[in-house]
Design a protein around this motif. Structure first.
Motif, mmCIF file in Angstrom:
data_model
loop_
_atom_site.group_PDB
_atom_site.id
_atom_site.type_symbol
_atom_site.label_atom_id
_atom_site.label_comp_id
_atom_site.label_asym_id
_atom_site.label_seq_id
_atom_site.Cartn_x
_atom_site.Cartn_y
_atom_site.Cartn_z
ATOM 1 N N TRP A 36 -35.832 -32.240 68.625
ATOM 2 C CA TRP A 36 -35.824 -32.312 70.079
ATOM 3 C C TRP A 36 -37.242 -32.645 70.499
ATOM 4 O O TRP A 36 -38.176 -31.980 70.070
ATOM 5 C CB TRP A 36 -35.427 -30.934 70.593
ATOM 6 C CG TRP A 36 -35.047 -30.845 72.017
ATOM 7 C CD1 TRP A 36 -35.857 -30.453 73.033
ATOM 8 C CD2 TRP A 36 -33.771 -31.085 72.592
ATOM 9 N NE1 TRP A 36 -35.163 -30.443 74.205
ATOM 10 C CE2 TRP A 36 -33.878 -30.831 73.966
ATOM 11 C CE3 TRP A 36 -32.556 -31.505 72.081
ATOM 12 C CZ2 TRP A 36 -32.810 -30.975 74.833
ATOM 13 C CZ3 TRP A 36 -31.497 -31.631 72.944
ATOM 14 C CH2 TRP A 36 -31.624 -31.372 74.293
ATOM 15 N N LEU A 37 -37.447 -33.658 71.325
ATOM 16 C CA LEU A 37 -38.787 -34.026 71.758
ATOM 17 C C LEU A 37 -39.040 -33.484 73.157
ATOM 18 O O LEU A 37 -38.328 -33.810 74.095
ATOM 19 C CB LEU A 37 -38.968 -35.547 71.755
ATOM 20 C CG LEU A 37 -40.357 -36.040 72.178
ATOM 21 C CD1 LEU A 37 -41.437 -35.564 71.214
ATOM 22 C CD2 LEU A 37 -40.382 -37.548 72.282
ATOM 23 N N GLU A 38 -40.033 -32.622 73.257
ATOM 24 C CA GLU A 38 -40.468 -32.106 74.542
ATOM 25 C C GLU A 38 -41.856 -32.650 74.824
ATOM 26 O O GLU A 38 -42.579 -33.049 73.910
ATOM 27 C CB GLU A 38 -40.485 -30.579 74.532
ATOM 28 C CG GLU A 38 -39.101 -29.997 74.379
ATOM 29 C CD GLU A 38 -39.085 -28.480 74.430
ATOM 30 O OE1 GLU A 38 -40.137 -27.869 74.706
ATOM 31 O OE2 GLU A 38 -38.019 -27.919 74.189
ATOM 32 N N LEU A 39 -42.222 -32.667 76.086
ATOM 33 C CA LEU A 39 -43.535 -33.161 76.484
ATOM 34 C C LEU A 39 -44.299 -32.072 77.203
ATOM 35 O O LEU A 39 -43.722 -31.304 77.965
ATOM 36 C CB LEU A 39 -43.389 -34.370 77.412
ATOM 37 C CG LEU A 39 -42.597 -35.551 76.878
ATOM 38 C CD1 LEU A 39 -42.483 -36.629 77.949
ATOM 39 C CD2 LEU A 39 -43.220 -36.102 75.617
ATOM 40 N N GLU A 40 -45.582 -32.023 76.957
ATOM 41 C CA GLU A 40 -46.462 -31.200 77.767
ATOM 42 C C GLU A 40 -46.998 -32.139 78.840
ATOM 43 O O GLU A 40 -47.605 -33.161 78.523
ATOM 44 C CB GLU A 40 -47.601 -30.641 76.924
ATOM 45 C CG GLU A 40 -48.569 -29.794 77.714
ATOM 46 C CD GLU A 40 -49.759 -29.392 76.883
ATOM 47 O OE1 GLU A 40 -49.694 -28.347 76.215
ATOM 48 O OE2 GLU A 40 -50.752 -30.148 76.893
ATOM 49 N N ALA A 67 -41.474 -30.165 79.448
ATOM 50 C CA ALA A 67 -40.210 -30.747 79.882
ATOM 51 C C ALA A 67 -39.588 -31.523 78.731
ATOM 52 O O ALA A 67 -40.308 -32.052 77.870
ATOM 53 C CB ALA A 67 -40.436 -31.681 81.066
ATOM 54 N N TRP A 68 -38.274 -31.583 78.704
ATOM 55 C CA TRP A 68 -37.578 -32.406 77.728
ATOM 56 C C TRP A 68 -37.882 -33.866 78.042
ATOM 57 O O TRP A 68 -37.905 -34.282 79.200
ATOM 58 C CB TRP A 68 -36.086 -32.119 77.791
ATOM 59 C CG TRP A 68 -35.243 -33.061 77.004
ATOM 60 C CD1 TRP A 68 -35.324 -33.330 75.666
ATOM 61 C CD2 TRP A 68 -34.184 -33.866 77.505
ATOM 62 N NE1 TRP A 68 -34.389 -34.262 75.297
ATOM 63 C CE2 TRP A 68 -33.653 -34.607 76.418
ATOM 64 C CE3 TRP A 68 -33.618 -34.049 78.746
ATOM 65 C CZ2 TRP A 68 -32.610 -35.505 76.543
ATOM 66 C CZ3 TRP A 68 -32.555 -34.942 78.868
ATOM 67 C CH2 TRP A 68 -32.065 -35.652 77.773
ATOM 68 N N ALA A 69 -38.121 -34.666 77.031
ATOM 69 C CA ALA A 69 -38.515 -36.067 77.219
ATOM 70 C C ALA A 69 -37.485 -36.860 78.024
ATOM 71 O O ALA A 69 -37.838 -37.785 78.741
ATOM 72 C CB ALA A 69 -38.753 -36.736 75.866
ATOM 73 N N GLY A 70 -36.217 -36.486 77.942
ATOM 74 C CA GLY A 70 -35.174 -37.197 78.667
ATOM 75 C C GLY A 70 -35.108 -36.876 80.153
ATOM 76 O O GLY A 70 -34.377 -37.518 80.895
#
Length: 160
Positions: free
Chosen positions: A124-128, A140-143
């Motif tokens: 799962w790719l999340e972003l700071e 937040a979730w990248a999507g």
């Protein structure tokens, strides 16, 4: 531990040791750009044995708790992936370029990518995200991020 070993340890959920403390598992891999060199630095997010907190550690200082776990993790198949999703490709481009993105009405920059284990050997790719107006940092979730800013947001969209 190498990045490949860290990915396998994260997928296996194997306990690891950092500074003589045993952690339940690697819960994520945090990728940041080095300010001076511009290269990517990867750190391990280690979940404590109680599951209440995490420690971010340099990979080279993280070790397998048991050699049996290392051997077992070597048999884990590679991540099932047909290439990056469009959102993941946009997230990576925004991370490397410093492009502004939109999240919940706020203009932000991507300050880190966080890869977390999911199901079936996937991730799962999340972003700071760092809010431009005041520097507030959130995940937040990248999507769920808008990568092409509308003209009305006061910033012209940047091509990916």
């Amino acid at each position: 531990m190498t990045i490949k070993e860290a990915v396998r340890a994260m997928i296996a959920g194997a306990p690891v040791v950092y500074e003589e403390i045993t952690y339940e598992k690697i819960s994520g891999l945090v990728c940041r750009r080095a300010k001076k060199s511009g290269t990517m630095k990867v750190r391990a997010e280690l979940r404590d044995m109680c599951g209440h907190s995490v420690t971010v550690a340099r990979l080279r200082l993280v070790e397998w708790k048991d050699e049996d776990d290392r051997a077992r993790a070597a048999d884990i198949p590679p991540v099932h992936e047909d290439g990056p999703t469009p959102q993941e490709a946009d997230a990576r481009a925004a991370f490397w370029s410093g492009q502004k993105v939109l999240y919940e009405g706020d203009i932000c920059t991507v300050s880190a990518m966080i890869i977390r284990s999911w199901v079936n050997y996937n991730y799962w790719l999340e972003l700071e995200l760092t809010r431009v107006s005041d520097g507030l940092v959130r995940e937040a979730w990248a999507g769920s991020v808008i990568y092409r800013l509308p003209e009305a947001a006061g910033d012209s969209p940047e091509p990916l």
